[in-house]
Design an enzyme around this catalytic site. Structure first.
Site, short mmCIF file in Angstrom:
data_model
loop_
_atom_site.label_atom_id
_atom_site.label_comp_id
_atom_site.label_asym_id
_atom_site.label_seq_id
_atom_site.Cartn_x
_atom_site.Cartn_y
_atom_site.Cartn_z
N TRP A 115 0.83 -1.21 0.00
CA TRP A 115 0.00 0.00 0.00
C TRP A 115 0.87 1.26 0.00
CZ3 TRP A 115 -5.11 -0.14 3.26
CH2 TRP A 115 -5.93 -1.16 2.76
N LYS A 138 -9.29 -3.02 6.45
CA LYS A 138 -9.68 -4.38 6.06
C LYS A 138 -10.52 -5.01 7.17
CE LYS A 138 -6.41 -7.52 5.76
NZ LYS A 138 -5.28 -8.19 5.06
#
Length: 206
Positions: free
Chosen positions: A62, A161
């Site tokens: 990321w 998440k």
């Protein structure tokens, strides 16, 4: 199926996975890079000069993408329990996010500045006990949300998440209390059989 057979099948699936192959081809650190690219394509969260915190960052899939989105004048602090090879423009803290010592190190780097977006790909080390693993996952999510609501700019964003299961619906309700818009998103690059999805929350109420 034996544990050895299960591990062998996972390795076979992983090494033949389209996104793993593409990540290797493009020189990305992990298939997770595609997930954050999909999130950016859909929501356009990351802009030049932003201040971002990346929780559960290793191996850096990321961070290596987000640092491009925010440009040279942006700021990105990444944190993980595991080591992470350096990424230009990213400050990294290795430590346990749930520990007071790591939290204090992170706060020192933040230096009382407000954050534009907190992103979290954190997940617990799996024990094999689904109930226990889910509870630990929700605990990490609660810590990430608490950190975000303490440090975000008004109208800031939060991405995390989530694994569908016990406590996930209640968690989404908590997120909605603090943000004007909350959506669930499952990237194409998530494994189809995975219970994961991403909560994308924008418009922090402050």
């Amino acid at each position: 199926m034996s544990k050895g057979s299960t591990t062998k099948k996972w390795i076979q699936d992983h090494t033949s996975d389209y996104y793993v192959l593409q990540a290797n081809k493009l020189g990305y650190r992990s298939r997770a890079s595609f997930k954050i690219i999909e999130i950016q394509d859909k929501y356009n969260l990351f802009k030049q000069n932003m201040f971002i915190i990346d929780l559960g960052a290793a191996p850096g899939g990321w961070s290596e993408q987000v640092v491009k989105f925010i440009g040279n004048n942006g700021k990105l602090i990444a944190l993980d329990l595991l080591e992470m090879a350096p990424i230009a423009g990213v400050e990294f803290i290795q430590g346990n996010f749930s520990s007071d010592e790591t939290y204090e190190r992170l706060n020192q780097l933040i230096n009382d500045k407000k954050i534009d977006c907190v992103i979290s790909d954190m997940a617990p080390n799996l024990s094999g006990n689904k109930t226990s693993d889910q509870a630990r996952s929700i605990h990490l999510l609660e810590l990430a949300l608490d950190f975000a609501t303490t440090n975000l700019n008004r109208n800031g964003s939060f991405v995390a998440k989530v694994f569908q299961g016990q406590g996930s619906d209640e968690y989404l309700k908590l997120v909605r209390e603090s943000f004007n818009k909350v959506t669930q998103f499952k990237p194409k690059s998530s494994r189809p059989k995975s219970r994961e999805f991403y909560v994308v929350a924008t418009g922090f109420k402050g």
